[in-house]
Design an enzyme around this catalytic site. Structure first.
Site, PDB file in Angstrom:
ATOM      1  N   ASP A 406       0.686  -1.006  -0.060  1.00 30.46           N
ATOM      2  CA  ASP A 406      -0.046   0.084   0.077  1.00 30.46           C
ATOM      3  C   ASP A 406       1.032   1.299  -0.159  1.00 30.46           C
ATOM      4  O   ASP A 406       2.066   1.294   0.279  1.00 30.46           O
ATOM      5  CB  ASP A 406      -0.893  -0.118   1.160  1.00 30.46           C
ATOM      6  CG  ASP A 406      -2.027   1.053   1.150  1.00 30.46           C
ATOM      7  OD1 ASP A 406      -2.553   1.271  -0.253  1.00 30.46           O
ATOM      8  OD2 ASP A 406      -2.766   1.255   1.931  1.00 30.46           O
ATOM      9  N   GLU A 409       2.360   4.641  -4.411  1.00 30.48           N
ATOM     10  CA  GLU A 409       2.226   5.527  -5.572  1.00 30.48           C
ATOM     11  C   GLU A 409       3.719   6.083  -5.978  1.00 30.48           C
ATOM     12  O   GLU A 409       4.023   6.311  -7.455  1.00 30.48           O
ATOM     13  CB  GLU A 409       1.311   6.402  -5.269  1.00 30.48           C
ATOM     14  CG  GLU A 409      -0.117   6.023  -5.461  1.00 30.48           C
ATOM     15  CD  GLU A 409      -0.491   5.263  -4.191  1.00 30.48           C
ATOM     16  OE1 GLU A 409      -1.268   4.120  -4.291  1.00 30.48           O
ATOM     17  OE2 GLU A 409      -0.108   5.487  -3.208  1.00 30.48           O
ATOM     18  N   ASP A 480      -8.980   3.498  -2.317  1.00 28.51           N
ATOM     19  CA  ASP A 480      -9.747   3.938  -1.226  1.00 28.51           C
ATOM     20  C   ASP A 480     -11.083   4.656  -1.655  1.00 28.51           C
ATOM     21  O   ASP A 480     -11.299   5.672  -1.713  1.00 28.51           O
ATOM     22  CB  ASP A 480      -8.982   4.854  -0.489  1.00 28.51           C
ATOM     23  CG  ASP A 480      -7.745   4.377   0.428  1.00 28.51           C
ATOM     24  OD1 ASP A 480      -7.852   3.030   0.316  1.00 28.51           O
ATOM     25  OD2 ASP A 480      -6.905   5.091   0.767  1.00 28.51           O
TER      26      ASP A 480
END
Length: 638
Positions: A406, A409, A480
């Site tokens: 997670d 990015e 999300d």
């Protein structure tokens, strides 16, 4: 830009063309797949997405007639004219795809101030974007065209009229149709015109932009701020054949272990151990099947990756063994940010071996994420990937079954990483602009290889950020989302486009991650989730409970019914994933893949095929108990 053609030469499957102002190549990968390339920025570099490519070009002939270099394969005729203008035909002379010869001219946007000479905000942003693009390819946009893919972009299934930017972004705001950036960058799309399909994969990891007629209805375009002109044309004529060709280049999803297709339960966070055990016991007590439980960031010691909080989980190995005895697999989250903390082994090892991204002076770059001040492993460096892969043993040797990547990015709390943050790029130094979109891809690759080495089993890796080709290493989810009916509706085209983009193993946070779910919304969402590859209920801290039993007996009963239906269908789903290794075809797919001759299905957003044999038409509106269903032509439906 390129000028007139001076000469050409053919070497094996590659046709090199010398122009007045540069050189370009036309590389025949297969009779249906052609790579168009020109060095505009740097020397040609190894693709991050295309690995171990096996060329099968077949018979190729080349000619020069009336100022055109004509390349013939066993499936296509390619015409290259001055300025590297490309037109592609089938062997019957039907035009499939053409470069646009007109002017690059966006439609007029008018200002709204007193003087009438200040551009509207969106127009100003788009103009700045246009100025920043060093590479831009314009293609003719014909009436009746449809576009699909680009991963899990918001909006409708058909991307005609949309404008998207490929720049992996962690944006906590509720995702809406106007979002141009998301967590993933998958620069590949399928075009469908007059029942003929082709695909284009723009293999450029810099920030890229795709515009499907929003800028000008006469053309569509793809562009990049830097890098090289490097794209693959993939001919169908069926969309299924395009996906097969794309996954021939970038890889297919390996057959997962059967348990990964079962129901999965997650939350930020199930901690301490007592709470996790309570969840585990409730599933068994209430006769609701569940294979996987997740541990979010709170299982770690101060959010230090590859550690355990000894107060919340005082004997995690014993706990994992006990849960294994109850039939559970445990998946733990890992973020890339390594806490800046002298004496913490992961930090010390990374610092000693120069494993972190740096500033231009070679000093490790520091930002802030969950552990506070943190450094970013340089996953573009093979040595760092090997080190990260080795660290997976810390988890799996203790009984962890899978790893959830997670915040990759990469996310950062103190503003985005500057463009000039330095990365090794496997020995060819570069900056953040080139690595940003593949950072999560490389992290997943390292995780996958580490688990495979440590366990000798098929790894289960789930990642939020990815690039083209990540499907070889990880399953993905749409990030999300929120407990909103609009997000349930929007999840269907998002998942279908992910499937078209090579990600056969994908899903959403069932019930929604943020905001408070309702009994009806969870019931409708679990009905969708039962037919998607990744079936995971996940919710955020501070939101109300969202487990199947969290509301009332009716909702619990509906969840139980559809979760059990999922398990009855597991042999069918497992067969789909087995076939996908060869075909690239996903579990959840738009109707157009199986019914391309029925133009009525080209824009259907709220129905999908689960494999080729089950049509799913869920209810995705509050209060509805019935809906219309379109049955494609050509089948006898039961």
């Amino acid at each position: 830009m390129f000028g007139k053609i001076k000469f050409y030469e053919k070497k094996s499957n590659d046709v090199s063309i010398e122009f007045e102002n540069g050189r370009a190549s036309v590389d025949i990968i297969t009779p249906s797949i052609i790579n168009f390339f020109s060095t505009l920025s740097t020397e040609r570099r190894a693709s991050k997405a295309v690995e171990n490519l096996k060329r099968m070009p077949g018979k190729i002939t080349v000619d020069f007639i009336d100022g055109q270099v004509l390349v013939y394969t066993e499936k296509l005729k390619v015409s290259i004219t001055d300025n590297f203008m490309v037109d592609i035909f089938d062997l019957n002379g039907k035009r499939i795809c053409s470069d646009y010869r007109g002017e690059d001219k966006p439609f007029v946007r008018r200002g709204n101030d007193d003087d009438g000479n200040i551009a509207a905000e969106e127009g100003h942003q788009l103009e700045e974007e246009r100025k920043s693009q060093k590479i831009k390819i314009l293609k003719q946009l014909n009436p009746g065209s449809y576009f699909y893919g680009l991963g899990d972009r918001t909006g409708h299934l058909n991307k005609l009229g949309y404008h998207y930017k490929m720049w992996n972004t962690d944006n906590p705001n509720p995702h809406v149709e106007s979002f141009e950036t998301m967590y993933k960058s998958i620069p590949f799309f399928v075009a469908l015109e007059k029942k003929t399909a082709y695909g284009i994969f723009f293999d450029n990891s810099y920030e890229t932009v795709f515009d499907f007629g929003k800028e000008n209805s006469n053309y569509y375009s793809f562009s990049a701020v830097d890098g090289n002109l490097d794209y693959y044309f993939i001919y169908g004529p069926s969309a299924k054949e395009v996906i097969f060709g794309y996954t021939l280049l970038t890889g297919t999803t390996p057959l997962p272990q059967l348990w990964t297709l079962g129901y999965q339960q997650s939350r930020w966070s199930y901690a301490p151990e007592k709470r996790l055990q309570e969840i585990a016991n409730n599933f068994r007590k209430k006769d609701i099947p569940c294979d996987v439980l997740y541990l979010d960031i709170d299982y770690m010691d101060g959010y230090r990756v590859f550690t355990w909080d000894q107060q919340k989980f005082p004997n995690h190995e014993k706990m994992l063994d006990r849960l294994k005895g109850q039939g559970y697999k445990i998946v733990t989250i890992i973020d890339p940010g390594v806490k800046k903390d002298k004496g913490y082994s992961i930090y010390d090892q990374g610092l000693k071996n120069n494993y972190f991204a740096t500033d231009r002076d070679g000093i490790p770059y520091v930002n802030r994420v969950w552990p506070g001040k943190a450094l970013y492993p340089d996953f573009s460096n093979q040595a760092v990937r090997h080190w990260w892969a080795e660290n997976q043993k810390i988890l799996v040797n203790h009984g962890v079954a899978g790893v959830w990547n997670d915040m990759n990015e990469p996310a950062s709390f103190d503003g985005p990483l500057p463009d000039d943050v330095q990365f090794n790029n496997d020995g060819r130094l570069t900056d953040h602009r080139e690595i940003h979109n593949v950072y999560g891809h490389y992290m997943s690759k390292a995780t996958y290889e580490g688990i495979k080495t440590a366990t000798n089993k098929r790894p289960f890796v789930i990642t939020r950020a990815s690039y083209a080709g990540t499907q070889k290493y990880a399953t993905v989810w749409t990030g999300d989302n929120q407990s909103l009916w609009e997000h349930l509706r929007m999840s269907l085209p998002m998942l279908m486009n992910l499937g078209i983009s090579g990600f056969a193993f994908c899903g959403t946070d069932v019930g929604g991650f943020g905001f408070d779910c309702t009994p009806e919304l969870l019931s409708r969402w679990v009905q969708v989730g039962a037919f998607t590859a990744l079936f995971r209920n996940h919710s955020s801290a501070s939101m109300r409970d969202q487990e199947p039993w969290a509301f009332d007996e009716k909702t619990e009963s509906i969840n139980r019914k559809y979760i059990k239906l999922r398990y009855r269908l597991l042999p069918y789903f497992y067969d789909i994933m087995h076939d996908e290794e060869t075909t690239g075809l996903p579990m959840i797919r738009p109707l157009l893949l199986d019914y391309q001759n029925d133009e009525n299905v080209y824009g259907i957003n709220d129905e999908f095929m689960s494999g080729s044999n089950i049509l799913v038409a869920p209810v995705v509106e509050q209060g509805k108990t019935a809906r219309m269903v379109y049955l494609p032509k050509g089948n006898r439906w039961i």
